[in-house]
Scaffold this motif. Structure first.
Motif, PDB file in Angstrom:
ATOM      1  N   VAL A 104       7.965  58.453  43.839  1.00  0.00           N
ATOM      2  CA  VAL A 104       8.866  59.378  43.153  1.00  0.00           C
ATOM      3  C   VAL A 104       8.900  60.686  43.936  1.00  0.00           C
ATOM      4  O   VAL A 104       7.848  61.279  44.209  1.00  0.00           O
ATOM      5  CB  VAL A 104       8.396  59.630  41.710  1.00  0.00           C
ATOM      6  CG1 VAL A 104       9.233  60.721  41.047  1.00  0.00           C
ATOM      7  CG2 VAL A 104       8.469  58.341  40.898  1.00  0.00           C
ATOM      8  N   ARG A 111      13.701  57.615  43.432  1.00  0.00           N
ATOM      9  CA  ARG A 111      12.538  56.820  43.064  1.00  0.00           C
ATOM     10  C   ARG A 111      12.695  55.475  43.730  1.00  0.00           C
ATOM     11  O   ARG A 111      13.723  54.821  43.627  1.00  0.00           O
ATOM     12  CB  ARG A 111      12.365  56.759  41.547  1.00  0.00           C
ATOM     13  CG  ARG A 111      12.979  55.681  40.744  1.00  0.00           C
ATOM     14  CD  ARG A 111      14.474  55.649  40.666  1.00  0.00           C
ATOM     15  NE  ARG A 111      14.920  54.527  39.853  1.00  0.00           N
ATOM     16  CZ  ARG A 111      15.034  53.288  40.296  1.00  0.00           C
ATOM     17  NH1 ARG A 111      14.748  52.986  41.531  1.00  0.00           N
ATOM     18  NH2 ARG A 111      15.437  52.326  39.485  1.00  0.00           N
ATOM     19  N   ASP A 255      11.429  63.366  37.516  1.00  0.00           N
ATOM     20  CA  ASP A 255      11.075  61.946  37.541  1.00  0.00           C
ATOM     21  C   ASP A 255      12.213  61.120  36.960  1.00  0.00           C
ATOM     22  O   ASP A 255      12.424  61.116  35.748  1.00  0.00           O
ATOM     23  CB  ASP A 255       9.783  61.738  36.741  1.00  0.00           C
ATOM     24  CG  ASP A 255       9.331  60.289  36.679  1.00  0.00           C
ATOM     25  OD1 ASP A 255       9.869  59.461  37.440  1.00  0.00           O
ATOM     26  OD2 ASP A 255       8.428  59.986  35.870  1.00  0.00           O
ATOM     27  N   LEU A 257      12.390  57.800  37.328  1.00  0.00           N
ATOM     28  CA  LEU A 257      11.923  56.430  37.088  1.00  0.00           C
ATOM     29  C   LEU A 257      12.041  56.093  35.604  1.00  0.00           C
ATOM     30  O   LEU A 257      11.471  56.769  34.759  1.00  0.00           O
ATOM     31  CB  LEU A 257      10.468  56.301  37.549  1.00  0.00           C
ATOM     32  CG  LEU A 257       9.868  54.895  37.527  1.00  0.00           C
ATOM     33  CD1 LEU A 257      10.536  54.009  38.570  1.00  0.00           C
ATOM     34  CD2 LEU A 257       8.362  54.963  37.776  1.00  0.00           C
TER      35      LEU A 257
END
Length: 307
Positions: A104, A111, A255, A257
């Protein structure tokens, strides 16, 4: 109807271990570098959607495969921490629980995921037949072993045929991967989530054109949804009207993800509670954008007051 609202949402699909390395820039090939942080996290599309549903306050359950061992112990503990029912998990005697190595990079928003598939069999229609369907108001399938999942949906349709309309289970399907065998599932969801990657595979360059081009593949009365990252998301229902929501990017991108799994879960949460398609789509984009502003998912519950 109050009893129906209390019923669970079941997500069928993958659970794996994510080993997540956060870096300040993506590493060059054949070099050594240090990460900013590393963590273990329960992953997999259906598993992540369960996490988000639980954080949103929806009773939910997961069905997928695990193989006994330290990785499965970690996963089971985390499901328990998140109050996700795993009584439908299929314990396999061959293969190993899969693991994904994730990089990440907050500075670019990327990612990158490398999944180690340990030949763990997916849950089958026979496994699904052992599940008591009366517990559920909604079943979401992450398209994987499509032939078996078609049989699962047929079991739900048979169950639904004995019930009045308001008591029937809604079926949603996520078609994320560009694999021909998965596309037969387009025609079997009441709600179908199609990914940007699949839309591009079919030659479409926007969510709107993808929905118009792919809607003929879904069954009569279905809703087709397509999220397009920073451009937000669109949906098309049986009334033929395109519904759009802009994206809601966080102040600082941290982030991404699991952002798609978060979006799917938030849309399902709203639709399962009887909200409009527009409200569900906007809520999905808000929650997914919010999730991109911190690592993992736990912050969702803390920030919901602002959504």
């Amino acid at each position: 109807m109050e009893e129906q609202k209390k019923k669970k949402i079941l997500c069928v699909g993958l659970v794996c271990l994510d080993i997540i390395n956060v870096v300040d820039r993506y590493p060059e090939e054949d070099t050594d570098s240090r990460c900013l942080s590393q963590r273990w996290q329960r992953g997999g599309n259906a598993s992540n959607s369960c996490t988000v549903l639980s954080l949103l306050g929806a009773p939910c359950a997961f069905m997928g495969s695990l193989s006994a061992g330290p990785v499965a112990d970690f996963i089971v503990d985390d499901f328990s921490r998140c109050a996700v029912d795993i009584s439908a998990v299929v314990w396999q005697f061959e293969g190993q629980t899969p693991c994904a190595c994730c990089v990440v990079c907050p500075s670019s928003g990327s990612r990158t995921v490398v999944l180690s598939d340990m030949n763990l069999p997916d849950a089958t229609a026979n496994d699904f037949s052992k599940v008591d369907l009366c517990q559920f108001k909604w079943i979401h399938l992450e398209a994987r072993n499509a032939e078996e999942q078609m049989k699962m949906i047929q079991q739900v349709e048979l169950y639904n045929s004995t019930l009045s309309q308001e008591l029937r289970i809604t079926v949603s399907v996520e078609i994320e991967k560009t694999r021909e065998a998965l596309y037969q599932l387009f025609a079997h969801g009441d709600v179908v989530f199609v990914s940007k990657d699949v839309a591009r595979h079919f030659g479409f360059q926007s969510a709107q054109t993808a929905l118009k081009g792919l809607y003929s593949r879904v069954k009569q009365g279905a809703i087709l949804v397509c999220a397009w990252a920073e451009k937000g998301a669109d949906a098309l229902g049986p009334d033929g009207l395109l519904v759009h929501s802009d994206a809601f990017p966080p102040e600082n991108l941290v982030d991404t993800l699991g952002a798609g799994d978060t979006f799917n879960a938030a849309v399902i949460y709203k639709l399962a509670n009887g909200d409009s398609l527009q409200d569900a789509l906007t809520f999905g984009c808000r929650v997914a954008g919010m999730k991109c502003g911190f690592h993992g998912y736990d912050g969702i519950a803390k920030k919901l007051i602002n959504v």
